[in-house]
Design a protein around this motif. Structure first.
Motif, mmCIF file in Angstrom:
data_model
loop_
_atom_site.group_PDB
_atom_site.id
_atom_site.type_symbol
_atom_site.label_atom_id
_atom_site.label_comp_id
_atom_site.label_asym_id
_atom_site.label_seq_id
_atom_site.Cartn_x
_atom_site.Cartn_y
_atom_site.Cartn_z
ATOM 1 N N VAL A 146 0.889 -1.171 0.000
ATOM 2 C CA VAL A 146 0.000 0.000 0.000
ATOM 3 C C VAL A 146 0.923 1.216 0.000
ATOM 4 N N VAL A 147 0.741 2.105 -0.982
ATOM 5 C CA VAL A 147 1.773 3.130 -1.229
ATOM 6 C C VAL A 147 1.197 4.549 -1.280
ATOM 7 N N PRO A 148 2.058 5.561 -1.092
ATOM 8 C CA PRO A 148 1.600 6.954 -1.039
ATOM 9 C C PRO A 148 1.603 7.614 -2.424
ATOM 10 N N LEU A 172 -0.821 -5.068 -5.218
ATOM 11 C CA LEU A 172 -0.474 -3.675 -4.894
ATOM 12 C C LEU A 172 -1.721 -2.795 -4.909
ATOM 13 N N LYS A 173 -1.804 -1.917 -3.888
ATOM 14 C CA LYS A 173 -2.808 -0.859 -3.942
ATOM 15 C C LYS A 173 -2.085 0.470 -4.099
ATOM 16 N N PRO A 174 -2.096 1.033 -5.329
ATOM 17 C CA PRO A 174 -1.445 2.335 -5.521
ATOM 18 C C PRO A 174 -2.224 3.445 -4.808
ATOM 19 N N SER A 175 -1.626 4.620 -4.750
ATOM 20 C CA SER A 175 -2.379 5.775 -4.236
ATOM 21 C C SER A 175 -3.461 6.107 -5.260
ATOM 22 N N GLU A 176 -4.662 6.337 -4.771
ATOM 23 C CA GLU A 176 -5.777 6.638 -5.682
ATOM 24 C C GLU A 176 -5.584 7.983 -6.381
ATOM 25 N N LYS A 177 -4.588 8.782 -5.895
ATOM 26 C CA LYS A 177 -4.358 10.091 -6.526
ATOM 27 C C LYS A 177 -3.484 9.970 -7.777
ATOM 28 N N GLY A 225 3.555 5.686 3.853
ATOM 29 C CA GLY A 225 2.565 6.766 3.859
ATOM 30 C C GLY A 225 2.705 7.581 5.129
ATOM 31 N N SER A 226 1.622 8.196 5.559
ATOM 32 C CA SER A 226 1.699 9.076 6.730
ATOM 33 C C SER A 226 1.746 8.241 8.022
ATOM 34 N N THR A 227 2.235 8.847 9.090
ATOM 35 C CA THR A 227 2.442 8.102 10.340
ATOM 36 C C THR A 227 1.160 7.538 10.962
ATOM 37 N N LEU A 247 6.334 2.322 6.813
ATOM 38 C CA LEU A 247 7.135 3.550 6.876
ATOM 39 C C LEU A 247 6.202 4.752 6.954
ATOM 40 N N GLY A 248 6.497 5.671 7.843
ATOM 41 C CA GLY A 248 5.615 6.809 8.082
ATOM 42 C C GLY A 248 6.224 8.144 7.672
ATOM 43 N N GLY A 249 5.722 9.192 8.298
ATOM 44 C CA GLY A 249 6.110 10.556 7.937
ATOM 45 C C GLY A 249 7.469 10.960 8.491
ATOM 46 N N GLU A 384 5.053 19.384 13.389
ATOM 47 C CA GLU A 384 4.296 18.548 12.447
ATOM 48 C C GLU A 384 4.911 18.544 11.051
ATOM 49 N N GLU A 385 4.641 17.441 10.328
ATOM 50 C CA GLU A 385 5.107 17.336 8.944
ATOM 51 C C GLU A 385 4.191 18.189 8.066
ATOM 52 N N ILE A 386 4.758 19.140 7.334
ATOM 53 C CA ILE A 386 3.938 20.011 6.480
ATOM 54 C C ILE A 386 3.797 19.392 5.082
HETATM 55 P P1 NAD Z 1 -1.430 8.514 3.257
HETATM 56 O O1 NAD Z 1 -1.039 7.906 4.544
HETATM 57 O O2 NAD Z 1 -2.594 9.443 3.240
HETATM 58 O O3 NAD Z 1 -1.792 7.367 2.191
HETATM 59 C C1 NAD Z 1 -0.894 6.329 1.906
HETATM 60 C C2 NAD Z 1 -1.668 5.126 1.380
HETATM 61 O O4 NAD Z 1 -2.518 4.636 2.419
HETATM 62 C C3 NAD Z 1 -2.571 5.433 0.201
HETATM 63 O O5 NAD Z 1 -2.529 4.352 -0.694
HETATM 64 C C4 NAD Z 1 -3.952 5.572 0.827
HETATM 65 O O6 NAD Z 1 -4.989 5.206 -0.046
HETATM 66 C C5 NAD Z 1 -3.870 4.578 1.978
HETATM 67 N N1 NAD Z 1 -4.696 4.946 3.134
HETATM 68 C C6 NAD Z 1 -5.054 6.186 3.546
HETATM 69 N N2 NAD Z 1 -5.760 6.110 4.689
HETATM 70 C C7 NAD Z 1 -5.847 4.800 5.004
HETATM 71 C C8 NAD Z 1 -6.443 4.078 6.083
HETATM 72 N N3 NAD Z 1 -7.085 4.710 7.066
HETATM 73 N N4 NAD Z 1 -6.321 2.743 6.108
HETATM 74 C C9 NAD Z 1 -5.650 2.078 5.143
HETATM 75 N N5 NAD Z 1 -5.052 2.716 4.084
HETATM 76 C C10 NAD Z 1 -5.156 4.060 4.022
HETATM 77 O O7 NAD Z 1 -0.131 9.220 2.659
HETATM 78 P P2 NAD Z 1 0.016 10.126 1.361
HETATM 79 O O8 NAD Z 1 -0.604 11.455 1.615
HETATM 80 O O9 NAD Z 1 -0.380 9.388 0.145
HETATM 81 O O10 NAD Z 1 1.619 10.281 1.302
HETATM 82 C C11 NAD Z 1 2.333 11.239 2.034
HETATM 83 C C12 NAD Z 1 2.910 10.674 3.304
HETATM 84 O O11 NAD Z 1 3.742 9.553 3.020
HETATM 85 C C13 NAD Z 1 3.804 11.652 4.050
HETATM 86 O O12 NAD Z 1 3.522 11.581 5.415
HETATM 87 C C14 NAD Z 1 5.212 11.154 3.765
HETATM 88 O O13 NAD Z 1 6.175 11.486 4.733
HETATM 89 C C15 NAD Z 1 4.985 9.692 3.712
HETATM 90 N N6 NAD Z 1 6.061 9.018 3.003
HETATM 91 C C16 NAD Z 1 6.989 8.354 3.761
HETATM 92 C C17 NAD Z 1 8.054 7.738 3.149
HETATM 93 C C18 NAD Z 1 9.090 7.031 3.961
HETATM 94 O O14 NAD Z 1 9.934 6.394 3.377
HETATM 95 N N7 NAD Z 1 9.060 7.084 5.274
HETATM 96 C C19 NAD Z 1 8.180 7.786 1.755
HETATM 97 C C20 NAD Z 1 7.204 8.453 1.010
HETATM 98 C C21 NAD Z 1 6.146 9.072 1.659
#
Ligand code: NAD
Length: 500
Positions: A146-148, A172-177, A225-227, A247-249, A384-386
């Motif tokens: 699951v990816v950002p 794989l579930k890509p980001s819907e964006k 994705g985000s933390t 991996l988070g923010g 906070e992460e901007i």
């Molecule tokens: P996000 O957390 O909003 O979404 C990431 C993925 O999770 C997406 O595919 C989304 O559809 C899915 N998702 C969202 N909410 C969910 C939920 N409640 N349950 C299950 N899946 C859910 O992140 P984003 O806005 O797409 O990406 C930006 C974030 O990713 C930033 O915080 C950035 O720091 C982080 N990031 C971290 C790394 C790293 O290596 N640590 C790398 C790239 C991005």
């Protein structure tokens, strides 16, 4: 308008879902595609298909799997221009940055082509009389990702090339964006010779992720994705008996020592803070000059460069812009909101990027680069992460204060020190509580043959991505002990077996 479907069992397949998401061109603000938001049942079906493809794929020789990866790499290179255009169109980043992301992703594919060597176990002959023992690295089964939005292909490529090369199948579930580029990569995997069902894409949102997290046939989950979401993925995945890396923010600091080459440090900060409009998990968002004199010198070197930064669409005829648009209108509003909060909380806004309009692209999600000075640790813009082009300068009096500041932050993804002092550099690398550390390197993203991951709230789970950790993550070890000797003298033994 184009509709983006799923990629299941080697084919693009429409979803039965009546829920859809909108894909935008951030440079214009116009919708360019519709992405289907798949149902829970469809996700479960994709997992079943991946599970059925597993036995044959796991028995395919590692050399053959490696050759498919090598062919895939060639195909991606041949189609790099088309892929970079899709990335830039959906994400907003400038074209050369989109190509850079592809290159970094391909390095992981290159690493995966070494899988026959990477899967070699350890062998001990004669551990007892007539007894030999060895370890085997076995694939897990169905793995999921699951990816950002911010790296539409590079982050997925941290995951599936090694997972597949190890003999797993993948959903794989890509980001819907930003779903477009991964659909093209799935076609190229098929063209490279990957059997149907081994790699599948289910487009969607949380509904899809929830099935991947709980389905009994998914063995491992890789998440970026985000933390808050990373923590949820880690806890839910573990609760359902899966291996998880999440991996988070981040909030990455760059310390500038008084002896640093100030011009080099300012140049490094420009790319690290404003590249990809700050939408990178390894972006530097806090500059930490040590001493008032250093802060003044740094700002004098930095401010003219920020003023000269060119903001505009990612795809242009002629000279490229330095920085593109933000992913969405909502994210633009969020970044602007953080700048407003910073001002209200007393940070000095030296350069204000709010309200930027790019001629001919009035609907684009643009903001200019912003620079805050005299930011303190209790301010929201510090904590906070901007995830936007906003750099905060946080002045400290000493190297020790800089280290303490960073170590007290809840995130620990990346950090950098700019100095000419080897002793300070050594001490920094030793004591800083961060997963990836640069010395005179602003964005210390490890190469594919090392592993990538942060500490603290930037990573949940023990293993990092790509490199040696990825082989550990996507395999489980089996120890085999054999005895080939005369059996007629064998007697029952009721004590703990010993060798010799
Ligand atoms: P996000 O957390 O909003 O979404 C990431 C993925 O999770 C997406 O595919 C989304 O559809 C899915 N998702 C969202 N909410 C969910 C939920 N409640 N349950 C299950 N899946 C859910 O992140 P984003 O806005 O797409 O990406 C930006 C974030 O990713 C930033 O915080 C950035 O720091 C982080 N990031 C971290 C790394 C790293 O290596 N640590 C790398 C790239 C991005």
């Amino acid at each position: 308008m184009k509709t983006i479907y799923n990629f299941i069992n080697g084919h693009s397949e429409p979803s039965v879902s009546d829920r859809v998401g909108a894909v935008f061109n951030p440079a214009t603000g116009e919708q360019t595609a519709v992405v289907q938001l798949s149902t829970a049942d469809e996700t479960a079906q994709a997992i079943e298909i991946a599970s059925r493809a597993f036995p044959a794929w796991s028995l395919t020789s590692p050399l053959k799997r490696a050759r498919i990866m090598a062919r895939f790499k060639e195909l991606v290179e041949q189609n790099a221009d088309e892929l970079a255009h899709i990335i830039s169109r959906e994400h907003g980043k400038i074209l050369s940055d989109a190509k850079g992301e592809l290159t970094r992703g391909l390095e992981v594919v290159e690493f995966a082509t070494g899988i026959p060597h990477l899967l070699k176990g350890e062998h001990s002959m004669n551990v007892g009389s007539g007894v030999d023992s060895w370890s085997q690295m076995m694939p897990l089964g169905v793995c999921a990702g699951v990816v950002p939005f911010n790296f539409p292909v590079m982050v997925p490529m941290w995951m599936f090339p090694v997972a597949l090369a190890c003999g797993n199948t993948f959903v794989l579930k890509p980001s819907e964006k930003v779903p477009g580029a991964m659909m093209r990569l799935a076609e190229l995997l098929k063209e490279a010779g990957l059997p149907d069902g081994v790699f599948n894409i289910v487009n969607g949102d949380r509904e899809v992720a929830d099935v991947l997290l709980t389905h009994p046939k998914v063995e491992a989950i890789s998440f970026v994705g985000s933390t808050p979401v990373a923590e949820h993925i880690y806890n839910t995945g573990c609760k359902h008996g899966k291996r998880v890396q999440a991996l988070g923010g981040a909030k990455n600091h760059m310390v500038i020592m008084p002896d640093a080459d100030m011009e080099a440090a300012a140049n490094a900060l420009m790319g690290a803070a404003y590249g990809a409009a700050g939408e990178r998990c390894m972006a530097i968002s806090v500059a930490v000059p040590v001493g008032e004199g250093t802060a003044e010198k740094l700002l004098s070197a930095l401010m003219p460069k920020i003023d000269a930064l060119k903001v505009g669409p990612g795809i242009v005829e002629g000279p490229e812009n330095d920085m593109g648009a933000l992913i969405s209108e909502q994210h633009l509003a969020k970044v602007t909101g953080y700048i407003n909060t910073g001002v209200n909380e007393g940070a000095e806004l030296l350069i204000d990027g709010r309200g930027l309009t790019v001629e001919g692209h009035e609907g684009g999600h643009f903001t200019g680069p912003s620079l805050f000075d005299r930011v303190t640790p209790e301010m929201t813009v510090y904590k906070e992460e901007i995830f936007g082009p906003v750099l905060s300068v946080c002045r400290v009096d000493s190297f020790k204060d800089a280290v303490e500041l960073i170590n007290n932050h809840e995130y620990g993804n990346g950090t950098a020190l700019f100095t000419r002092d080897g002793k300070a550099a050594r001490e920094f690398a030793q004591h800083i509580q961060v997963g990836m550390v640069g010395v005179n390197v602003p964005v210390p993203v490890p190469m594919a043959f090392h592993s990538f991951g942060g500490w603290k709230k930037s990573l949940f789970g023990p293993l990092h991505m790509h490199g040696p950790d990825s082989v550990r993550f996507y395999t489980r070890m089996k120890m085999v002990t054999t005895r080939w000797t005369e059996h007629d003298k064998a007697e029952s033994v009721f004590t703990m077996p010993t060798m010799g």
